[in-house]
Design an enzyme around this catalytic site. Structure first.
Site, PDB file in Angstrom:
ATOM      1  N   LYS A 110      -2.086  -1.566  -3.859  1.00  0.00           N
ATOM      2  CA  LYS A 110      -2.949  -0.385  -3.830  1.00  0.00           C
ATOM      3  C   LYS A 110      -2.123   0.887  -3.913  1.00  0.00           C
ATOM      4  O   LYS A 110      -1.154   0.993  -3.162  1.00  0.00           O
ATOM      5  CB  LYS A 110      -3.725  -0.410  -2.516  1.00  0.00           C
ATOM      6  CG  LYS A 110      -4.615   0.776  -2.293  1.00  0.00           C
ATOM      7  CD  LYS A 110      -5.221   0.690  -0.923  1.00  0.00           C
ATOM      8  CE  LYS A 110      -6.074   1.922  -0.695  1.00  0.00           C
ATOM      9  NZ  LYS A 110      -6.610   1.974   0.624  1.00  0.00           N
ATOM     10  N   LYS A 168       0.864  -1.180   0.000  1.00  0.00           N
ATOM     11  CA  LYS A 168       0.000   0.000   0.000  1.00  0.00           C
ATOM     12  C   LYS A 168       0.897   1.225   0.000  1.00  0.00           C
ATOM     13  O   LYS A 168       1.685   1.432   0.927  1.00  0.00           O
ATOM     14  CB  LYS A 168      -0.909  -0.003   1.224  1.00  0.00           C
ATOM     15  CG  LYS A 168      -1.779   1.250   1.291  1.00  0.00           C
ATOM     16  CD  LYS A 168      -2.813   1.179   2.387  1.00  0.00           C
ATOM     17  CE  LYS A 168      -3.642   2.455   2.416  1.00  0.00           C
ATOM     18  NZ  LYS A 168      -4.681   2.409   3.444  1.00  0.00           N
TER      19      LYS A 168
HETATM   20  C1  PBG Z   1      -7.712   3.505   5.410  1.00  0.00           C
HETATM   21  C2  PBG Z   1      -7.909   3.330   3.954  1.00  0.00           C
HETATM   22  C3  PBG Z   1      -7.663   4.250   2.925  1.00  0.00           C
HETATM   23  C4  PBG Z   1      -8.147   3.668   1.748  1.00  0.00           C
HETATM   24  C5  PBG Z   1      -8.634   2.399   2.080  1.00  0.00           C
HETATM   25  N1  PBG Z   1      -8.468   2.197   3.441  1.00  0.00           N
HETATM   26  C6  PBG Z   1      -7.128   5.635   2.962  1.00  0.00           C
HETATM   27  C7  PBG Z   1      -5.783   5.885   3.451  1.00  0.00           C
HETATM   28  O1  PBG Z   1      -4.987   4.977   3.705  1.00  0.00           O
HETATM   29  O2  PBG Z   1      -5.488   7.051   3.648  1.00  0.00           O
HETATM   30  C8  PBG Z   1      -8.146   4.324   0.385  1.00  0.00           C
HETATM   31  C9  PBG Z   1      -9.168   3.821  -0.580  1.00  0.00           C
HETATM   32  C10 PBG Z   1      -9.418   4.690  -1.760  1.00  0.00           C
HETATM   33  O3  PBG Z   1      -8.787   5.736  -1.984  1.00  0.00           O
HETATM   34  O4  PBG Z   1     -10.328   4.343  -2.516  1.00  0.00           O
HETATM   35  N2  PBG Z   1      -6.548   3.056   5.969  1.00  0.00           N
END
Ligand code: PBG
Length: 326
Positions: free
Chosen positions: A250, A197
């Site tokens: 991601k 991520k």
């Molecule tokens: C929370 C989380 C996020 C997303 C999914 N879970 C945001 C972040 O990490 O700031 C992003 C999903 C998206 O942008 O569609 N931890």
């Protein structure tokens, strides 16, 4: 002209193009992220994500029913937590009677055949807007956060959901959560780890949807540096050893190389999260008349699958399913 090889021969008709197509999208590849509101009979559109709504439980049940009719069976549900419920330790996240956990149980009860995933990270419940616990100096504490994530995951598993999705990027969280689940008899609850991520600008609209943006700083001490590919291998090795059932990359589109890298090196199913910003860009350009949003949507989804993702988390799920059914 004499030419032995003419690749265009395999593109000469729809029938031939379809026959030689290497990748085919299926509705069963999709997981649809949904935003859950507290209360009743409310549905509000996310301004920066046209066509995407936050729903209260009663209306979310209707939405899920519609999606199931289109063949979408997997859903990733995120809570919209109002400011009054937020605190330093995200304490609402592991309260069994908090609306999110209550709604998950209702949803799972109504649709036992659906696959429901939940999110494990502190940000929606934290007054700091960070995924982990923050100390006085603004540092994000790793090991102290694990305890909270463990309790959060357990409270979610108790609702009967199918997959826990740790999106926090703390070290050691997959094993920590796996142990707690197993100790409490939830051996059948899966973990889809947010393996690679990245600290990405493409999460902007999601943070609008949940009102969960960090109150200070950024997430770069826990989310990965977009410059790095090999680091994804370190994370994937750990997640595999720690008992993850799926490895997720991601965002998806700006990280197709990472999807391919994990696909080539691991046997676990690879998931990719086609994130909020990737959705909004296509929608915005479509609204401006600058591109054909439907075609761009299908091409994006296809490219994510071609890169090696079997599971695609996408806000396009419903629209794409409608198109694929037509
Ligand atoms: C929370 C989380 C996020 C997303 C999914 N879970 C945001 C972040 O990490 O700031 C992003 C999903 C998206 O942008 O569609 N931890």
């Amino acid at each position: 002209m004499h030419m032995l090889k003419r690749p265009r021969r395999n593109r000469k008709s729809v029938a031939i193009r379809d026959m030689v197509a290497e990748t085919k999208l299926s509705v069963s590849d999709f997981m649809f992220p949904l935003f859950l509101l507290e209360g009743k009979s409310q549905k509000t559109e996310v301004t920066s994500m046209p066509g995407i709504y936050r729903f209260t439980t009663d209306l979310m049940l209707k939405e899920i029913e519609e999606c199931m009719k289109l063949g979408i069976r997997s859903f990733d549900i995120f809570p919209v937590v109002s400011e009054i419920h937020k605190d330093k330790t995200a304490s609402k996240s592991y309260e069994t009677d908090f609306f999110y956990n209550q709604s998950l149980a209702k949803i799972k009860n109504e649709f036992p055949e659906a696959c429901i995933m939940t999110d494990v990270a502190m940000d929606p419940y934290s007054i700091d807007g960070h995924d982990g616990l923050v100390d006085e100096d603004g540092n994000i504490l790793n090991d102290e956060t694990l305890e909270i994530l463990g309790s959060m995951a357990l409270a979610q598993a108790e609702t009967g959901i199918d997959i826990i999705g740790p999106s926090d990027m703390m070290d050691g969280r997959v094993e920590y959560i796996r142990d707690i689940l197993d100790e409490n008899g939830f051996e059948e609850t899966s973990i889809m780890s947010y393996t690679a991520k990245y600290a990405s600008a493409f999460y902007g609209p999601f943070r609008d949807a949940l009102d969960s943006a960090p109150k200070f700083g950024d997430k770069k001490t826990y989310q990965m540096n977009p410059a790095n590919q090999r680091e994804a291998i370190i994370e994937a090795d750990l997640d595999e050893e720690e008992g993850a059932d799926f490895l997720m990359v991601k965002p998806a589109l700006a990280y197709l190389d990472v999807i391919k890298l994990l696909k080539d090196n691991y046997d676990l199913p690879i998931a990719a999260y086609n994130v909020s910003g990737e959705y909004s860009m296509v929608k915005a350009a479509g609204q401006m008349g600058w591109l054909d949003a439907e075609k761009a949507m299908m091409e994006s989804l296809l490219s994510i699958k071609r890169a090696g993702a079997k599971v695609i988390l996408t806000y396009f799920a419903k629209e794409a399913a409608q198109l694929m059914k037509a």
